[in-house]
Design an enzyme around this catalytic site. Structure first.
Site, PDB file in Angstrom:
ATOM      1  N   CYS A 139       0.824  -1.212   0.000  1.00  0.00           N
ATOM      2  CA  CYS A 139       0.000   0.000   0.000  1.00  0.00           C
ATOM      3  C   CYS A 139       0.858   1.262   0.000  1.00  0.00           C
ATOM      4  O   CYS A 139       1.714   1.436   0.856  1.00  0.00           O
ATOM      5  CB  CYS A 139      -0.862  -0.043   1.253  1.00  0.00           C
ATOM      6  N   CYS A 151     -12.634  39.354  -2.812  1.00  0.00           N
ATOM      7  CA  CYS A 151     -13.621  38.803  -3.739  1.00  0.00           C
ATOM      8  C   CYS A 151     -12.844  37.911  -4.720  1.00  0.00           C
ATOM      9  O   CYS A 151     -12.108  38.402  -5.576  1.00  0.00           O
ATOM     10  CB  CYS A 151     -14.283  39.979  -4.459  1.00  0.00           C
TER      11      CYS A 151
END
Ligand code: FE
Length: 361
Positions: A53, A348
């Site tokens: 793994c 923004c």
């Protein structure tokens, strides 16, 4: 079905299924090169290792002094751009691998292999513990003739000394390497309480840290790594075009703006961190996000002031301050002085410039 697959299905199913649909994002075609060509600009070398793994392999080598980076990925198979779902079938021929960039002045390939032999079982064919399948095979994918010679010698000497049964590790030239999906990267660090990490990786890490305590990174090494993460990134337009999709390129590199209410984060209420979509630098936190009604994600301050830069922008007959990522220079949006307390600022930002990382419970 492997034990890790069971843990994933039990504890991680939603992320797993959504992420499986993703395509792997990068391929690094590799052919055997002359040794001197392998010493790159920074003097780093690459090692590509399969030892079961890749969450485990990555976790081990990330802590080793001299290892600059570890990427989990797939190599040694028959199809292009494999994804995790495909490779878990064991039918694509790919092995799960960790690809390390290391500094040979600090740690040699021989020393890396010593850690490799000691932290997995190289005597079980296509298997590590309960993880069974060709994708879990023990393998060294060499990039140079020098690495091949070292690997074969080390297999005969070091590995054979450590293990009683015959070593079945494959030693093969590295072919195409495909980076695994993002959620596989830094898996152990990001998911320390996940079942497989606790049951399988923790005990392995304890043994590794004990045995190689003199080779582990120190706090100072980690600090240097952190500093490097914040160093600036410069890429050519062609490199950015290859990395980003069309909209990302338009906004990040051509100062474009997405249409209001069309981005994926303007209404995102989840807790987490917003990273730069160009370079992954953490930029904003959900904690400072507020409802601005503009249709763009809005924040009243950045995560760290040094991570964003702003400059005056007078386009479209307006005076605004344009906001950029301090590391890659990517254009993020604008900052205005009509935001809420405590700063009074409104960052923004275009959703497309951001890459949201949800906070793990
Ligand atoms: Fe950036």
């Amino acid at each position: 079905m492997t034990i890790r697959y069971v843990f994933l299905l039990l504890g991680f199913s939603s992320i797993f299924f959504s992420s499986c649909a993703q395509k792997s994002t990068s391929s690094i075609p590799s052919t055997i090169k002359k040794d001197k060509e392998m010493i790159q600009k920074e003097g780093l070398e690459t090692a590509t290792l399969g030892a079961g793994c890749f969450w485990c392999v990555e976790a081990v080598f990330q802590e080793l002094k001299g290892v600059h980076s570890v990427v989990s990925g797939y190599t040694g198979g028959d199809i292009d751009f494999p994804n995790y779902k495909q490779i878990t079938t064991g039918l694509t021929g790919h092995a799960e691998v960790a690809q390390l960039k290391f500094d040979p002045k600090i740690i040699s390939f021989e020393e890396i292999l010593e850690v490799f032999w000691s932290t997995h079982d190289p005597t079980t064919l296509n298997r590590q513990g309960y993880d069974v399948g060709t994708q879990y095979r023990s393998a060294i994918f060499y990039e140079t003739e020098k690495q091949k010679v070292i690997a074969e010698k080390s297999k005969k000497e070091v590995a054979t000394e450590l293990w009683n049964d015959p070593i079945v590790t494959e030693i093969t030239a590295l072919g195409d390497f495909y980076k695994a999906e993002d959620y596989h990267q830094n898996y152990y660090t990001n998911n320390p309480n996940q079942g497989y990490c606790r049951a399988v990786i923790n005990p392995k890490m304890e043994k590794f840290r004990k045995r190689f305590k003199d080779k582990l990174k120190t706090e100072e090494d980690y600090n240097i790594e952190e500093q490097k993460k914040n160093e600036k990134i410069y890429k050519t337009d062609a490199e950015w075009k290859a990395q980003l999709d069309e909209m990302q390129y338009y906004v990040l590199r051509e100062q474009g703006t997405e249409r209001a209410f069309t981005g994926k984060y303007w209404d995102n209420k989840k807790e987490g961190t917003y990273n730069c979509a160009g370079c992954k630098l953490p930029l904003f936190s959900s904690k400072t996000k507020f409802k601005s009604g503009t249709g763009w994600p809005s924040f009243y301050e950045p995560l760290e002031a040094k991570n964003v830069e702003s400059e005056k922008d007078t386009s479209y007959g307006m005076v605004r301050s344009e906001v950029h990522c301090a590391r890659c220079g990517g254009h993020l949006g604008h900052v205005f002085d009509d935001g809420p307390k405590p700063t009074g600022l409104r960052y923004c930002i275009n959703s497309v410039s951001l890459d949201f990382e949800e906070e793990k419970p």
